[in-house]
Design a protein around this motif. Structure first.
Motif, short mmCIF file in Angstrom:
data_model
loop_
_atom_site.label_atom_id
_atom_site.label_comp_id
_atom_site.label_asym_id
_atom_site.label_seq_id
_atom_site.Cartn_x
_atom_site.Cartn_y
_atom_site.Cartn_z
N ASP A 116 27.14 46.04 74.40
CA ASP A 116 28.16 45.16 73.83
C ASP A 116 29.23 44.85 74.87
O ASP A 116 30.40 45.21 74.70
N ALA A 117 28.82 44.24 75.93
CA ALA A 117 29.76 43.87 76.99
C ALA A 117 29.07 42.78 77.81
O ALA A 117 27.84 42.72 77.83
N SER A 118 29.85 41.97 78.48
CA SER A 118 29.24 40.86 79.23
C SER A 118 29.13 41.12 80.72
O SER A 118 28.44 40.38 81.42
N TYR A 119 29.83 42.16 81.21
CA TYR A 119 29.84 42.40 82.66
C TYR A 119 29.87 43.90 82.93
O TYR A 119 30.45 44.67 82.16
N ALA A 120 29.30 44.29 84.07
CA ALA A 120 29.42 45.68 84.54
C ALA A 120 30.12 45.67 85.89
O ALA A 120 29.65 45.02 86.83
N LEU A 121 31.24 46.38 85.94
CA LEU A 121 32.04 46.47 87.18
C LEU A 121 31.69 47.77 87.88
O LEU A 121 31.55 48.82 87.23
N TYR B 270 33.13 51.03 75.53
CA TYR B 270 32.53 52.20 76.20
C TYR B 270 32.09 51.76 77.60
O TYR B 270 32.05 50.57 77.91
N SER B 271 31.78 52.77 78.44
CA SER B 271 31.38 52.48 79.82
C SER B 271 29.86 52.60 79.96
O SER B 271 29.18 53.01 79.03
N ALA C 9 31.99 58.73 75.77
CA ALA C 9 32.69 57.59 76.37
C ALA C 9 31.72 56.52 76.85
O ALA C 9 32.14 55.47 77.34
N LEU C 10 30.40 56.79 76.69
CA LEU C 10 29.40 55.92 77.33
C LEU C 10 28.41 55.31 76.34
O LEU C 10 27.42 54.71 76.75
N ALA D 114 32.92 50.39 85.15
CA ALA D 114 33.32 50.18 83.75
C ALA D 114 32.55 48.97 83.24
O ALA D 114 32.10 48.12 84.03
N LEU D 115 32.39 48.90 81.93
CA LEU D 115 31.86 47.68 81.33
C LEU D 115 33.02 46.79 80.95
O LEU D 115 34.06 47.29 80.49
#
Ligand SMILES: Cc1cc2nc3c(=O)[nH]c(=O)nc-3n(C[C@H](O)[C@H](O)[C@H](O)COP(=O)(O)OP(=O)(O)OC[C@H]3O[C@@H](n4cnc5c(N)ncnc54)[C@H](O)[C@@H]3O)c2cc1C
Length: 457
Positions: free
Chosen positions: A376-381, A414-415, A428-429, A325-326
């Motif tokens: 638009d996210a700071s991390y990828a899990l 979104y992921s 969703a991505l 997930a992001l």
């Protein structure tokens, strides 16, 4: 079992038309040809074509259309887990198409559809250049790049997709076209982060970057220190420059003879990082983490080619089960949630749980970017395990979903395409506007949804 039968004489006609190989389910070789890198993927297509050229790809697409088969393009099968069942489909393997041309003057590479990152990295490094590969050089350039492409240079140079300058593709009606900002611009936009649902890519052209050596390595701490290490890493990345791309990770190493004695069967909290700069600057940047006193410290100046060893990805096909997930944020509470699921006391089959630091160039929309111009996210899990049995597949899958749920309060809107290993639509991505545009392009270019992709548009 496969229910769609292609008449034997039709398969023979295709064989005569292509230079690559064609397999029907009853043919010797079919079992091997249908096998993806990810061994959990039980692909049973009506036919497999191993294309040897762009002309083979076009012939296979036209054949599939005239026999009522859908088309599933695939290079290595690293990304096979989320694919829908392939009964009634032609699996179009591009694995024989591994040609790569490096142009040191324009600092560009041209890669045929089946090229792996190792096919680019080695010849590019001879000119002091590097492409935007991910952590493993076994991954295919095409699938990785079409899904975005997050590598060790991501915070400096952005997503691999946005370094693509042109692509050659076979459209859903079997035409070979060249796409770039001025030709077939809709297709060119769609494949840069939107996946491969609008056509079959036969070649990509992309920018390379002047990276000869980096200061990079891994700090290994006993897993009992996971909370302290992840919190320190979180604070550290608030001030590091874009030249540094790093990962905070919990890793459980298997008891295999191939794992060095010191690591075998043990669990660690890690910080992995690549600093695109010289040793002095790199060592200064890493110093605060070194002060924590890691058990093992591998940081050194290394050739760009050796970056692929940092993350210790498997080089042989494995039965991988995972998901990601992001994250918009990774505050202390998120790190604690992660440690409670994967720390020293956890009973987990997830061998790796990682949080990648994004931002930097990934945040800035690329000037003429495609479907994923920025993240638009700071991390990828991402959490993953290796399953030896069907029961293990179910257990690891549940644990990967539990990990995602535990961090749900920090999910972005979104992921990430390449880290989504469960069936999920492209909707969703991608950012909402991007998805809507991608959907329009899909409807106009492939109105009957002939092309199957990892994440349908
Ligand atoms: C060990 C490992 C390490 C990884 N590291 C990273 C990483 O660091 N960063 C990152 O971003 N991702 C990473 N990934 C995820 C990887 O990028 C995706 O799995 C990607 O889909 C792999 O591309 P592929 O071509 O090798 O796989 P494939 O399974 O062959 O392709 C995946 C999908 O791409 C599309 N596709 C492939 N070829 C074509 C084509 N010619 N035309 C149209 N569509 C096509 C299809 O939809 C296909 O289903 C990693 C995966 C693994 C297993």
């Amino acid at each position: 079992m496969n229910t769609t039968n292609v008449p034997a004489e039709a398969a023979d006609a295709l064989r005569a038309d292509v230079t690559g190989r064609v397999f029907a389910p009853s043919d010797p070789g079919y079992e091997q040809a249908r096998q993806a890198w990810n061994l959990t993927a039980d692909q049973r297509p009506a036919m497999v074509v191993e294309a040897a050229s762009a002309a083979d790809v076009a012939a296979a697409v036209r054949f599939a259309r005239s026999h009522g088969l859908r088309i599933a393009p695939q290079g290595t099968g690293h990304g096979a887990a989320p694919l829908e069942p392939l009964e009634g489909a032609l699996l179009l393997r591009t694995s024989p198409m591994r040609g790569v041309r490096i142009d040191p003057d324009t600092r560009t590479a041209r890669t045929d559809a089946g090229a792996l990152w190792q096919d680019v990295a080695a010849p590019a490094s001879e000119h002091g250049l590097a492409g935007l590969a991910g952590t493993s050089l076994d991954v295919g350039v095409t699938g990785y790049t079409l899904g975005g492409g997050l590598g060790w240079l991501a915070r400096r140079y952005g997503l691999a997709a946005n370094s693509v300058t042109a692509a050659e593709m076979v459209t859903a009606d079997g035409q070979l076209v060249r796409t770039d900002p001025k030709h077939e611009a809709d297709l060119f936009w769609a494949i840069r982060g939107g996946g491969g649902s609008v056509g079959v890519v036969t070649a990509l052209e992309m920018l390379l970057y002047p990276v000869r050596k980096l200061y990079a390595g891994v700090l290994f701490f006993p897993v009992q220190r996971a909370a302290e290490v992840l919190h320190s890493w979180r604070e550290w990345i608030t001030w590091v420059p874009n030249e540094v791309t790093s990962i905070g990770r919990i890793l459980r190493l298997p008891r295999l003879p191939t794992v060095p004695d010191q690591l075998r069967g043990r669990a660690f909290a890690l910080v992995e990082a690549a600093c695109d700069g010289d040793e002095g600057a790199g060592a200064e940047l890493i110093a605060p983490l070194r002060k924590l006193g890691p058990e093992i410290d591998t940081f050194a100046t290394i050739p760009a080619l050796e970056l692929s060893q940092l993350h210790m990805d498997p080089t042989e096909p494995v039965a991988a089960v995972g998901d990601g997930a992001l994250l918009a944020d990774f505050p202390a509470a998120a790190a604690d949630a992660l440690v409670s699921l994967a720390g020293a006391d956890a009973d987990t089959m997830l061998i790796s749980i990682e949080v990648r630091h994004l931002d930097g160039a990934l945040r800035r929309p690329a000037g003429h970017g495609g479907a994923l111009p920025s993240i638009d996210a700071s991390y990828a899990l991402y959490g993953t395990g290796v399953a030896a049995t069907p029961d293990a597949v179910a257990t690891i899958s549940d644990q990967a979903q539990a990990l995602k749920s535990a961090l749900a309060p920090w999910h972005a809107s979104y992921s990430y395409y390449n880290a989504t290993d469960t069936p999920a639509p492209a909707q969703a991505l991608l950012p909402r506007d991007s998805y809507q545009r991608l959907r329009q392009i899909k409807i106009s270019r492939d109105p009957t949804d002939a092309i199957i992709s990892a994440h349908p548009a």
